[in-house]
Design a protein around this motif. Structure first.
Motif, PDB file in Angstrom:
ATOM      1  N   LEU A 158       0.814  -1.217   0.000  1.00 10.73           N
ATOM      2  CA  LEU A 158       0.000   0.000   0.000  1.00 10.73           C
ATOM      3  C   LEU A 158       0.849   1.270   0.000  1.00 10.73           C
ATOM      4  O   LEU A 158       0.333   2.345  -0.325  1.00 10.73           O
ATOM      5  CB  LEU A 158      -0.965  -0.014   1.192  1.00 10.73           C
ATOM      6  CG  LEU A 158      -1.990  -1.163   1.184  1.00 10.73           C
ATOM      7  CD1 LEU A 158      -2.993  -0.983   2.326  1.00 10.73           C
ATOM      8  CD2 LEU A 158      -2.704  -1.289  -0.145  1.00 10.73           C
ATOM      9  N   LEU A 164      -2.871   6.524  -1.147  1.00 12.01           N
ATOM     10  CA  LEU A 164      -4.149   5.920  -0.770  1.00 12.01           C
ATOM     11  C   LEU A 164      -5.259   6.962  -0.781  1.00 12.01           C
ATOM     12  O   LEU A 164      -6.355   6.747  -1.321  1.00 12.01           O
ATOM     13  CB  LEU A 164      -4.050   5.281   0.610  1.00 12.01           C
ATOM     14  CG  LEU A 164      -3.252   3.981   0.731  1.00 12.01           C
ATOM     15  CD1 LEU A 164      -2.979   3.665   2.196  1.00 12.01           C
ATOM     16  CD2 LEU A 164      -4.003   2.824   0.081  1.00 12.01           C
ATOM     17  N   LEU A 172      -9.619   2.299  -5.132  1.00  9.96           N
ATOM     18  CA  LEU A 172      -8.853   1.240  -4.479  1.00  9.96           C
ATOM     19  C   LEU A 172      -9.628  -0.073  -4.426  1.00  9.96           C
ATOM     20  O   LEU A 172      -9.057  -1.143  -4.611  1.00  9.96           O
ATOM     21  CB  LEU A 172      -8.449   1.675  -3.071  1.00  9.96           C
ATOM     22  CG  LEU A 172      -7.338   2.728  -3.015  1.00  9.96           C
ATOM     23  CD1 LEU A 172      -7.306   3.405  -1.654  1.00  9.96           C
ATOM     24  CD2 LEU A 172      -5.994   2.102  -3.342  1.00  9.96           C
ATOM     25  N   ALA A 186       1.370  -3.327   4.426  1.00 12.98           N
ATOM     26  CA  ALA A 186       1.065  -1.951   4.814  1.00 12.98           C
ATOM     27  C   ALA A 186       1.834  -1.625   6.081  1.00 12.98           C
ATOM     28  O   ALA A 186       2.177  -2.527   6.852  1.00 12.98           O
ATOM     29  CB  ALA A 186      -0.436  -1.765   5.053  1.00 12.98           C
ATOM     30  N   GLU A 190      -0.747   3.388   6.947  1.00 14.15           N
ATOM     31  CA  GLU A 190      -1.444   2.978   5.727  1.00 14.15           C
ATOM     32  C   GLU A 190      -2.616   2.061   6.042  1.00 14.15           C
ATOM     33  O   GLU A 190      -3.691   2.167   5.438  1.00 14.15           O
ATOM     34  CB  GLU A 190      -0.456   2.293   4.778  1.00 14.15           C
ATOM     35  CG  GLU A 190       0.609   3.225   4.236  1.00 14.15           C
ATOM     36  CD  GLU A 190       1.910   2.523   3.854  1.00 14.15           C
ATOM     37  OE1 GLU A 190       2.880   3.234   3.522  1.00 14.15           O
ATOM     38  OE2 GLU A 190       1.958   1.277   3.909  1.00 14.15           O
ATOM     39  N   SER A 191      -2.422   1.167   7.007  1.00 16.28           N
ATOM     40  CA  SER A 191      -3.491   0.268   7.418  1.00 16.28           C
ATOM     41  C   SER A 191      -4.669   1.050   7.991  1.00 16.28           C
ATOM     42  O   SER A 191      -5.838   0.731   7.733  1.00 16.28           O
ATOM     43  CB  SER A 191      -2.966  -0.729   8.446  1.00 16.28           C
ATOM     44  OG  SER A 191      -3.993  -1.559   8.928  1.00 16.28           O
ATOM     45  N   ALA A 194      -6.489   2.728   5.126  1.00 13.29           N
ATOM     46  CA  ALA A 194      -7.241   1.712   4.390  1.00 13.29           C
ATOM     47  C   ALA A 194      -8.543   1.370   5.124  1.00 13.29           C
ATOM     48  O   ALA A 194      -9.600   1.214   4.501  1.00 13.29           O
ATOM     49  CB  ALA A 194      -6.390   0.464   4.199  1.00 13.29           C
ATOM     50  N   LEU A 199     -11.831  -0.320   3.148  1.00 11.02           N
ATOM     51  CA  LEU A 199     -11.308  -1.353   2.260  1.00 11.02           C
ATOM     52  C   LEU A 199     -11.309  -2.716   2.942  1.00 11.02           C
ATOM     53  O   LEU A 199     -10.905  -2.842   4.112  1.00 11.02           O
ATOM     54  CB  LEU A 199      -9.876  -1.007   1.825  1.00 11.02           C
ATOM     55  CG  LEU A 199      -9.697   0.302   1.068  1.00 11.02           C
ATOM     56  CD1 LEU A 199      -8.240   0.482   0.682  1.00 11.02           C
ATOM     57  CD2 LEU A 199     -10.580   0.365  -0.178  1.00 11.02           C
ATOM     58  N   ILE A 201      -9.384  -6.011   2.812  1.00 12.24           N
ATOM     59  CA  ILE A 201      -8.102  -6.463   2.261  1.00 12.24           C
ATOM     60  C   ILE A 201      -8.160  -7.969   2.030  1.00 12.24           C
ATOM     61  O   ILE A 201      -8.395  -8.740   2.961  1.00 12.24           O
ATOM     62  CB  ILE A 201      -6.945  -6.123   3.217  1.00 12.24           C
ATOM     63  CG1 ILE A 201      -6.936  -4.629   3.534  1.00 12.24           C
ATOM     64  CG2 ILE A 201      -5.624  -6.573   2.609  1.00 12.24           C
ATOM     65  CD1 ILE A 201      -6.743  -3.728   2.333  1.00 12.24           C
TER      66      ILE A 201
END
Length: 278
Positions: A158, A164, A172, A186, A190-191, A194, A199, A201
């Motif tokens: 990511l 992002l 995404l 990630a 970033e996590s 997300a 999102l 994953i």
């Protein structure tokens, strides 16, 4: 063969930029190094497993030097050449954290990839940077789709909170739905972004958290993988790329996700003790 698709650029590393005074001289240690997330992964992995880099560089002298450095590191390099090679200014603070001023140049203009460049690929790794703009996104996703159809494992990093946010949740979700990556990397920030974007994953999800244990989610079950603390951090540039390289090469050698995460953390430690990427 590990194939990494993405950026090869020049990094201008500025050490000692924690407190810049506007309008006057600011002493610092400045180094020009090879950079680009994809190139970093290919180099870090290359001593452990055959690695190929695919990307786009400028038709200039800087590109020749960067390609030559990759080849000298044992990486099989396949590049398109046009325009101007990208470069990034990396400002590194007192604790090794970095702030990047990015000009991707030709790397952002990757065109359709020669299908023969994917020959022998057993794993294809994609930093999100290569999917940031529509033209290169199409080229990267088409190549990844061909490789996956031939049996290759696909991993996605990511890479960047800013990327992002710029792409947004809808774009995404489309990328993840089409790529269906087997492994997603990630860092903690970033996590979090997300998750904020809603999102879901897919596959194995590996979240790096600095000195805290890595979180590895497989089949809906999350486990912590301890990491060793590094007391003498100089520069965190490329540490995430080194982690990905360590993880992937361990997985290619038969390690499970948790063993691979441990291998990734060990290789990342090396990147923290030197300026620039491995």
């Amino acid at each position: 063969m590990l194939v990494v698709i993405g950026d090869l650029v020049a990094d201008l590393i500025v050490l000692g930029s924690a407190s810049l005074e506007r309008g006057t001289d600011n002493p610092a240690e400045i180094r020009l190094t090879r950079g680009g997330s994809a190139a970093n992964v290919a180099v870090a992995a290359g001593s452990r497993h055959p690695a190929r880099f695919i990307g786009r560089v400028g038709d200039d002298t800087l590109a020749g030097a960067l390609v030559g450095e990759l080849e000298a590191a044992g990486v099989d390099v396949r590049v398109q050449r046009a325009g101007r090679t990208g470069s990034i200014v990396v400002l590194v603070d007192a604790v090794g954290e970095r702030t990047m001023i990015t000009d991707r140049g030709a790397a952002a203009e990757l065109d359709a990839i020669d299908p023969t460049w994917l020959d022998g690929a057993t794993w294809v790794h994609l930093p999100l940077y290569g999917l940031a703009v529509p033209g290169s996104r199409l080229a990267v996703m088409d190549a990844a789709g061909r490789a996956a159809a031939a049996g290759a494992v696909i991993s996605l990093d990511l890479s960047s909170v800013a990327t992002l946010r710029d792409l947004g949740g809808d774009e995404l979700r489309g990328i993840l739905g089409r790529l269906r990556p087997d492994v997603v990397f990630a860092n903690e920030d970033e996590s979090r972004v997300a998750a904020d974007l809603g999102l879901a994953i897919p596959g194995t999800y590996v979240v790096k958290r600095g000195a805290a244990p890595v979180l590895v989610t497989v089949g809906g079950e999350t486990r912590e993988v301890p990491v060793d603390r590094v007391a003498d951090v100089l520069d965190s540039t490329g540490a995430g790329d080194a982690f990905a390289a360590g993880y992937i090469t361990a997985a290619l050698a038969g390690a499970d996700a948790h063993q691979s995460a441990r291998a990734g953390s060990v290789l990342a430690m090396s990147a923290l003790r030197r300026p620039g990427a491995l």
